[in-house]
Scaffold this active site. Structure first.
Site, short mmCIF file in Angstrom:
data_model
loop_
_atom_site.label_atom_id
_atom_site.label_comp_id
_atom_site.label_asym_id
_atom_site.label_seq_id
_atom_site.Cartn_x
_atom_site.Cartn_y
_atom_site.Cartn_z
N GLY A 148 0.78 -1.23 0.00
CA GLY A 148 0.00 0.00 0.00
C GLY A 148 0.82 1.28 0.00
O GLY A 148 1.86 1.39 -0.65
N ILE A 149 0.32 2.26 0.75
CA ILE A 149 0.97 3.57 0.82
C ILE A 149 2.39 3.44 1.35
O ILE A 149 3.31 4.12 0.88
CB ILE A 149 0.16 4.52 1.71
CG1 ILE A 149 -1.23 4.74 1.12
CG2 ILE A 149 0.87 5.86 1.88
CD1 ILE A 149 -2.17 5.50 2.05
N GLY A 150 2.58 2.57 2.32
CA GLY A 150 3.90 2.41 2.92
C GLY A 150 4.94 1.97 1.90
O GLY A 150 6.06 2.49 1.87
N TYR A 209 -12.42 3.18 14.84
CA TYR A 209 -11.38 3.61 13.91
C TYR A 209 -11.24 5.13 13.91
O TYR A 209 -10.12 5.67 13.98
CB TYR A 209 -11.71 3.11 12.51
CG TYR A 209 -10.75 3.58 11.44
CD1 TYR A 209 -9.50 2.98 11.29
CD2 TYR A 209 -11.10 4.60 10.57
CE1 TYR A 209 -8.62 3.41 10.32
CE2 TYR A 209 -10.23 5.04 9.59
CZ TYR A 209 -8.99 4.43 9.46
OH TYR A 209 -8.12 4.86 8.50
#
Length: 308
Positions: free
Chosen positions: A45-47, A192
Site C-alpha cells: 500500500g501507501i507504505g 477507527y
C-alpha cells in the site's frame, strides 16, 4: 430523449468522479543521500510506495512489518523499482508492546541514524484486541506508534533536523475521545475514527514537545486509497468496496505523495505539528486543535504503555 439525458448525466457523473480523484504530486526533488528512513507497514500500500519514492531519492530505507515473508518480497520490489540496494526489513508487531520494545532495541543497535520516521501502519475498522488488552484500532494505530516514536525519539534528536510523519484520516472529524473509555470497542467505524483522532492529537503534542529540538511532526491524511485494508473483511464487503474504490479512490502512489511531501519539503517544515492533505497544510476541526486534550492524551498514553 430520456435515454440520451440519462447517458449524458451518467457520463457527467463519471468524469466528475474521475476529476475528484486527481491528486497533487510532491514536486520537491530533494535528495536524501546519507539519510535513514523508517516506515512501519512498508510491505504494501501507501507504505511501500512511500518506501520506493524515498529510496529513489537515495535514502536508506527500513520497513518494519509483522509478516517477514511479505516484507522480504516487498524489499526485493522496492530495490528493483528504486534501483537502491540500501533497503532492509525488520520484524515489528504494533499490536504487541513487547515487540515494539524489542524492535526499538534492535533498531538502535543496528542503525546509527534515524532521520525520518513514518508511522504508516494502520488497522482498519475491526473489533478485536491486541496482545496487551487494548482495542486493535487504538493499540495499533495510536499506542504502538506512540511507544515506537518515544523510544526512538533520542535517535531522532541526535540526527536533527529530523521528521516524524504520522498517517491519520479525515474520519477523525466524526468522533471525539472519551477518556473514561479510550478503548471504545463497540462500533467498528467509530472505533477507527477515534484512533485517527488520536493520531492528530499525538502529532500535535509531539510537535509542541520537540519544538526547538530539531524534530518536526506532521499528521497526514492520504485520501481514500486503493490499499489492501479490505483483506480484513468478508468477500461480499470486498466486492462492494472494489466498485467504490474504482469510482472514488486514488492509487497508492498518489496517496503516498503527501507523506513524501511532509518527509522532504522545506515548505512543510514551516507547519510543524500541522495536518496535511493533498500536499498542503489543511485546517482541522476546532475540537481537534485542542492543545489541552492533546496533552491529556499524551499523558494517558504514557501510562497505558508504561512510559510514565
Amino acid at each position: 430523449m430520456y435515454l440520451l439525458s440519462t447517458v449524458v448525466a451518467s457520463l457527467a457523473v463519471f468524469f466528475l468522479l474521475k476529476w475528484m480523484k486527481k491528486r497533487r504530486y510532491c514536486t520537491d526533488v530533494k535528495r536524501l543521500d546519507g539519510k535513514t528512513v523508517l516506515i512501519t507497514g512498508g510491505s504494501s500500500g501507501i507504505g511501500k510506495e512511500t518506501a520506493v519514492a524515498l529510496a529513489m531519492r537515495g535514502a536508506r530505507v527500513v520497513i518494519a512489518c509483522r509478516d517477514a515473508d511479505r516484507a522480504e518480497k516487498a524489499v526485493r520490489e522496492i530495490k528493483s523499482r528504486s534501483r537502491n540496494l540500501a533497503v532492509v526489513c525488520m520484524e515489528l508487531d504494533l499490536a504487541n508492546l513487547r515487540s515494539v520494545r524489542n524492535f526499538c532495541k534492535s533498531f538502535l543497535q543496528k542503525e546509527k541514524r534515524l532521520d525520518i520516521l513514518i508511522n504508516n501502519a494502520a488497522m482498519p475498522a475491526i473489533l478485536d484486541w491486541t496482545d496487551d488488552g487494548f482495542s486493535m484500532c487504538l493499540g495499533v494505530n495510536h499506542l504502538g506508534h506512540f511507544l515506537l516514536t518515544n523510544l526512538l525519539l533520542g535517535r531522532l534528536k541526535e540526527c536533527a533536523p529530523s521528521r516524524v510523519v504520522t498517517l491519520t484520516c479525515s474520519s477523525y472529524k466524526y468522533q471525539k475521545l472519551d477518556f473514561q473509555d479510550l478503548n471504545y470497542n463497540l462500533l467498528p467505524f467509530f472505533t477507527y475514527c477515534r484512533s485517527k483522532l488520536a493520531n492528530v492529537y499525538f502529532s500535535h503534542e509531539l510537535g509542541r514537545l520537540t519544538q526547538g529540538k530539531g524534530v518536526t511532526s506532521y499528521a497526514v491524511h492520504p485520501g481514500f486509497v486503493q490499499s489492501e485494508w479490505t483483506c480484513h473483511y468478508s468477500f461480499l464487503f470486498r466486492a462492494v468496496m472494489r466498485v467504490l474504490m474504482w469510482m472514488f479512490s486514488v492509487s497508492c502512489e498518489a496517496g503516498a505523495q503527501t507523506v513524501v511531501y511532509c518527509a522532504v519539503s522545506d515548505e512543510a517544515a514551516i507547519h510543524g505539528g500541522g495536518y496535511f492533505v493533498d500536499c498542503r497544510a489543511a485546517t482541522l476541526r476546532p475540537f481537534a486543535r485542542d492543545a489541552g486534550v492533546a496533552k491529556k492524551l499524551w499523558e494517558a498514553s504514557e501510562r497505558l504503555v508504561k512510559l510514565a
